[in-house]
Design a protein around this motif. Structure first.
Motif: not given
Ligand code: SER
Length: 586
Positions: A321, A323-325, A327-328, A345, A349-350, A352-353, A356
């Protein structure tokens, strides 16, 4: 160095000097407009005012608007097309027209006090004219007066030099576009402004909205002549810094750097697609309006953007994974100016994770399946495309994209047939309907909008004052209203609510609109549940005497008897402490 922040400040300062009121960016999720899924341009939340309703802040407005369009998704990866972007805009609501709009644009672009761009490198285009509207000689004359020679004034047809409506109907008109020559070689003999090779960057578009497109496709003259302009922040920052594409500006650099760091087989195009798409997803999720990846409407667009990013991540050789990185990085880059990113946020993040995780599990099996199909067929059949969709979560557009990369065709019609056969949910879920909006900005929507105010007030009467609007969405078929309430609403309570709404309709109450500051509106007991950071100096308050008083941009019916019979069809939970009601008008 020019940053996005510096450009936005200069633009808004300039238009403030020219007596424009600076209004806040509207939400990306249009609340009461069924014509589009997302806010696609700064003019979009202003439609009622372009049509003639007075705006509480006056006739000259400007802002920096968050926009999302999927029309250009196929071009994302080139130098300057995006799904999500920031658009600077100035509006005249029946005030100045072509002359002043062009003078303002020219001064802001070329004056040393403002952007100081070289006027020798600016070309413009004007509308060539057709059966609906005449050739725009007037704009061309104003450009000539500004010192743009005839050789750099082009005339193009409607497909290039006409803007709007945002949905299927609404305000629109001829436009004049401004291009900056980057100094790159021409890509061929026919290379001119509008060419996509990257020599000419379109940086600003002044639309002269004096027409209204009706549901029957006619162009009628509006009551007033409006100006609607749009300047893309990302590309203008690139031009000002002499950069060849938007991804090298500080607006994208942190995300691009992260993608490069994570990649095993880096390729620029995939990296750009990921950064563009995930930036869009972060901004939509951060609206906190309950839009999450799904198979319908806005949720489907989110899903498509996330899944396409994940697939491109695999092409880059990114393991696991990621995407989170990215997105941050988006949140870090933009949180100062857009506080909702920090505030929400957690949700971003939740969600998106989760998406994914879901897609990551089946993607490699899906790709294997795809290879199998490719091995035995020359065309992807509707059944195969549907299988990829249903069992492996491949959005149809993604299947089309992969098929195209391999030189294969796909039977799109057959897929849609297959899809409809299996899908019993609403018609609007049908994939492929998302591009051009859903319906028309019609009377039905206006009636539903007023009904929503009555519903809000009735819920507070029956359930208590803790009830607050959390979201609202209208399509021609139904209204949807989200509100805070800790538990399920009982059948009896729903009946009471329905009756209160219908009683107010039957009474035939005149709806009143007034303008005042938000503070005054609150003092007078108007409902207004939003972050005051996003509120302009003056707001409209709609009162339905004896029933409801609410701060709102409109539009609304003149009298409640126009609404028709109100009926609740569903009540459900959408998250902890938030309920959703769907209702129809009969
Ligand atoms: N609506 C026009 C555009 O989006 C100008 O703002 O380009």
């Amino acid at each position: 160095m020019w940053t996005g922040k510096k450009l936005v400040k200069a633009y808004l300062d300039f238009f403030r000097e020219k007596k424009h009121a600076i209004i806040p960016s509207a939400s990306l999720i249009p609340e009461h407009d069924p014509t589009v899924l997302f806010t696609t341009a700064g003019m979009h939340p202003l439609v009622p005012f372009l049509l003639g309703q007075p705006h509480p802040e006056g006739k000259r407005l400007a802002n920096n608007q968050k926009c999302l369009r999927t029309d250009d998704i196929g071009e994302v990866g080139d130098a300057s097309h995006h799904t999500f972007f920031f658009m600077l805009g100035n509006w005249s609501l029946g005030d100045y027209f072509k002359k002043e709009a062009i003078e303002f644009s020219f001064e802001f672009l070329t004056s040393k006090k403002w952007l100081g761009l070289d006027k020798e490198r600016i070309s413009v285009s004007c509308f060539a004219g057709d059966k609906d509207a005449p050739r725009d000689e007037e704009s061309a004359r104003h450009w000539e007066k500004m010192g743009i020679p005839k050789e750099r004034i082009y005339f193009f047809p409607k497909k290039d030099n006409w803007w709007g409506p945002a949905g299927k109907t609404g305000p629109c008109g001829p436009d004049t576009e401004m291009f900056y020559d980057t100094g790159k070689e021409k890509c061929g003999k026919g290379c001119k402004p509008g060419c996509s090779c990257g020599k000419y960057f379109e940086i600003w578009n002044d639309v002269f909205m004096e027409y209204n497109k009706t549901a029957s496709g006619k162009y009628e003259k509006l009551r007033q002549q409006n100006v609607d302009t749009g300047m893309g922040v990302e590309r203008t920052v690139a031009v000002l810094n002499g950069l060849p594409n938007d991804y090298e500006t500080e607006l994208f650099k942190p995300m691009m750097g992260k993608v490069r760091e994570l990649s095993k087989n880096y390729n620029e195009k995939s990296a750009r697609i990921i950064c563009d798409h995930l930036r869009a997803v972060v901004f939509v999720l951060a609206e906190g309006k309950g839009i999450v990846p799904s198979n319908v409407e806005q949720g489907y667009v989110l899903r498509r953007l996330i899944r396409r990013s994940i697939r491109h991540g695999r092409l880059l050789g990114i393991k696991g994974n990621f995407c989170r990185e990215i997105a941050k990085k988006v949140i870090e880059t933009y949180a100062d100016e857009w506080p909702e990113l920090k505030k929400n946020s957690g949700i971003v993040l939740r969600e998106l994770e989760a998406e994914e995780e879901k897609f990551g599990r089946v993607l490699s099996q899906g790709v294997k399946m795809f290879e199998k199909i490719l091995g035995r067929e020359k065309e992807i059949s509707g059944k195969d495309a549907f299988l990829l969709y249903q069992s492996f979560g491949f959005p149809l557009e993604m299947t089309v994209e992969i098929a195209k990369e391999r030189g294969l065709k796909i039977d799109r019609k057959a897929f849609e047939k297959e899809f409809e056969k299996h899908q019993k949910i609403s018609r609007q879920a049908t994939v492929g309907k998302f591009k051009s909006g859903l319906a028309d900005n019609s009377e039905v929507a206006i009636r539903m909008h007023t009904a929503t105010h009555l519903l809000h007030a009735a819920l507070r009467k029956v359930l208590g004052e803790h009830v607050q609007q959390k979201g609202s969405n209208i399509t021609p078929e139904r209204l949807r209203f989200d509100f805070s309430n800790p538990e399920k609403v009982t059948k009896e309570q729903l009946e009471k609510v329905e009756k209160l709404v219908n009683d107010a309709i039957k009474k035939g109450i005149t709806v009143k609109r007034e303008e005042m500051t938000l503070e005054e509106a609150r003092k007078r007991g108007a409902l207004a549940f939003f972050d005051s950071k996003y509120v302009p100096e003056k707001v409209s308050v709609y009162t339905i005497p004896g029933a409801s008083k609410e701060v709102c941009a409109g539009p609304h019916v003149k009298n409640t008897k126009e609404i028709g019979k109100f009926k609740i069809v569903k009540e459900e939970a959408i998250s902890a402490g938030v309920r959703r009601i769907k209702a129809v008008l009969e």
